[in-house]
Design a protein around this motif. Structure first.
Motif, short mmCIF file in Angstrom:
data_model
loop_
_atom_site.label_atom_id
_atom_site.label_comp_id
_atom_site.label_asym_id
_atom_site.label_seq_id
_atom_site.Cartn_x
_atom_site.Cartn_y
_atom_site.Cartn_z
N HIS A 1 0.82 -1.21 0.00
CA HIS A 1 0.00 0.00 0.00
C HIS A 1 0.86 1.26 0.00
O HIS A 1 0.56 2.22 -0.72
N LEU A 2 1.92 1.26 0.80
CA LEU A 2 2.81 2.43 0.83
C LEU A 2 3.47 2.65 -0.53
O LEU A 2 3.57 3.78 -1.00
N ALA A 3 3.91 1.57 -1.16
CA ALA A 3 4.56 1.69 -2.46
C ALA A 3 3.60 2.21 -3.52
O ALA A 3 3.95 3.08 -4.33
N LEU A 4 2.37 1.71 -3.50
CA LEU A 4 1.39 2.16 -4.50
C LEU A 4 0.97 3.61 -4.24
O LEU A 4 0.77 4.37 -5.19
N ASP A 5 0.85 4.00 -2.97
CA ASP A 5 0.55 5.40 -2.64
C ASP A 5 1.66 6.32 -3.12
O ASP A 5 1.41 7.39 -3.68
N THR A 6 2.91 5.89 -2.92
CA THR A 6 4.05 6.70 -3.37
C THR A 6 4.09 6.78 -4.88
O THR A 6 4.38 7.84 -5.44
N LEU A 7 3.77 5.68 -5.54
CA LEU A 7 3.74 5.67 -7.00
C LEU A 7 2.70 6.65 -7.52
O LEU A 7 2.97 7.45 -8.42
N GLU A 8 1.52 6.63 -6.93
CA GLU A 8 0.47 7.55 -7.37
C GLU A 8 0.85 9.00 -7.11
O GLU A 8 0.63 9.87 -7.94
N ALA A 9 1.47 9.25 -5.96
CA ALA A 9 1.88 10.62 -5.62
C ALA A 9 2.99 11.12 -6.54
O ALA A 9 3.11 12.32 -6.78
N SER A 10 3.80 10.20 -7.07
CA SER A 10 4.92 10.62 -7.92
C SER A 10 4.51 10.88 -9.36
O SER A 10 5.29 11.43 -10.13
N ARG A 11 3.35 10.45 -9.75
CA ARG A 11 2.90 10.65 -11.14
C ARG A 11 2.91 12.14 -11.46
O ARG A 11 2.42 12.96 -10.69
N GLY A 12 3.49 12.45 -12.56
CA GLY A 12 3.56 13.85 -12.97
C GLY A 12 4.63 14.64 -12.25
O GLY A 12 4.68 15.86 -12.36
N VAL B 1 10.87 7.28 -11.36
CA VAL B 1 11.54 6.01 -11.65
C VAL B 1 11.72 5.22 -10.35
O VAL B 1 11.45 4.02 -10.29
N GLY B 2 12.17 5.87 -9.30
CA GLY B 2 12.35 5.20 -8.01
C GLY B 2 11.05 4.65 -7.48
O GLY B 2 11.00 3.53 -6.97
N ALA B 3 9.97 5.41 -7.62
CA ALA B 3 8.66 4.95 -7.16
C ALA B 3 8.20 3.75 -7.97
O ALA B 3 7.62 2.80 -7.43
N ASN B 4 8.47 3.75 -9.28
CA ASN B 4 8.14 2.60 -10.12
C ASN B 4 8.89 1.35 -9.68
O ASN B 4 8.31 0.27 -9.59
N GLN B 5 10.18 1.49 -9.41
CA GLN B 5 10.99 0.35 -9.00
C GLN B 5 10.48 -0.23 -7.68
O GLN B 5 10.37 -1.45 -7.54
N VAL B 6 10.18 0.62 -6.73
CA VAL B 6 9.68 0.16 -5.43
C VAL B 6 8.32 -0.51 -5.59
O VAL B 6 8.07 -1.57 -5.01
N ALA B 7 7.44 0.09 -6.37
CA ALA B 7 6.11 -0.49 -6.57
C ALA B 7 6.19 -1.86 -7.23
O ALA B 7 5.54 -2.81 -6.79
N LEU B 8 6.99 -1.98 -8.28
CA LEU B 8 7.15 -3.28 -8.95
C LEU B 8 7.74 -4.32 -8.01
O LEU B 8 7.32 -5.48 -7.99
N PHE B 9 8.71 -3.91 -7.23
CA PHE B 9 9.33 -4.82 -6.26
C PHE B 9 8.28 -5.30 -5.25
O PHE B 9 8.20 -6.49 -4.95
N CYS B 10 7.48 -4.39 -4.73
CA CYS B 10 6.49 -4.73 -3.72
C CYS B 10 5.36 -5.59 -4.29
O CYS B 10 4.85 -6.49 -3.61
N VAL B 11 4.97 -5.34 -5.52
CA VAL B 11 3.94 -6.18 -6.16
C VAL B 11 4.49 -7.60 -6.31
O VAL B 11 3.80 -8.58 -6.01
N ARG B 12 5.73 -7.71 -6.77
CA ARG B 12 6.35 -9.03 -6.91
C ARG B 12 6.49 -9.72 -5.55
O ARG B 12 6.22 -10.91 -5.42
N LEU B 13 6.82 -8.96 -4.54
CA LEU B 13 6.95 -9.49 -3.18
C LEU B 13 5.60 -10.01 -2.66
O LEU B 13 5.54 -11.09 -2.08
N ALA B 14 4.55 -9.26 -2.91
CA ALA B 14 3.22 -9.64 -2.42
C ALA B 14 2.64 -10.82 -3.18
O ALA B 14 1.78 -11.54 -2.67
N ALA B 15 3.11 -11.01 -4.41
CA ALA B 15 2.57 -12.12 -5.22
C ALA B 15 3.13 -13.39 -4.68
O ALA B 15 2.71 -14.43 -4.65
#
Length: 181
Positions: A148-159, A167-181
């Motif tokens: 949730h924190l990673a996805l919130d950060t990703l959304e906040a970083s858009r634009g 880019v950093g927010a994308n990397q963290v979000a992808l990592f966390c999605v893979r971790l949760a899967a």
């Protein structure tokens, strides 16, 4: 001597510290702490020394480091440090390396505390499976919070005007999605 059958653990605190670290005392006696953890661009702040010290101490306790390290990064002020590939690798190692193996039927309890060896800290199926079987709530809660924190950060970083933040927010979000899967 004989070469080890597997490379040293990526969750070993010595990798981050740059010197041999086996116990909490070793962490407390480090002459310098890694000062660049969490920095992936000039716009990022490094981890505070107390947080570096805490993380290194958690990594010295193999049997309980999984919930400690997960909870550490599942804090709102720490999740963004996973932009650093070294910290992602440490978290991945803590979660997915099997650790010392315990054959079924060979469970034992130490005769004295502190125990002379760490043989009683072995698991049948690895640290993550052990945590999920014996105490799933803290692990699942931390992974969910981190996602949730990673996805919130990703959304906040858009634009964001700063491309490296996005880019950093994308990397963290992808990592966390893979971790949760």
């Amino acid at each position: 001597g004989i070469a080890p059958r597997a490379p040293p653990s990526g969750g070993d605190p010595s990798h981050l510290a740059g010197v041999l670290v086996a116990t909490e005392d070793d962490v407390l006696h480090l002459k310098t702490l890694p000062a660049d953890l969490g920095i992936t661009s000039p716009h990022h702040q490094p981890m505070a020394p107390r947080d570096v010290e805490r993380l290194l101490c958690y990594l010295t306790a193999p049997y309980i480091r999984l919930p400690l390290v997960l909870k550490f990064f599942a804090a709102a002020d720490k999740a963004s440090f996973l932009r650093d590939s070294r910290l992602r690798a440490v978290l991945e190692s803590v979660l997915f390396e099997p650790g010392p193996w315990l054959p079924s039927g060979h469970e034992s309890t130490p005769d004295e505390v502190p125990a002379a060896t760490r043989k009683h800290l072995r698991t049948n199926y690895g640290a993550l499976a052990n945590e999920l079987a014996l105490s799933p709530a803290p692990t699942l809660d931390a992974v969910s919070t981190l996602l949730h924190l990673a996805l919130d950060t990703l959304e906040a970083s858009r634009g964001a005007k700063n491309f490296s933040l996005e880019v950093g927010a994308n990397q963290v979000a992808l990592f966390c999605v893979r971790l949760a899967a």
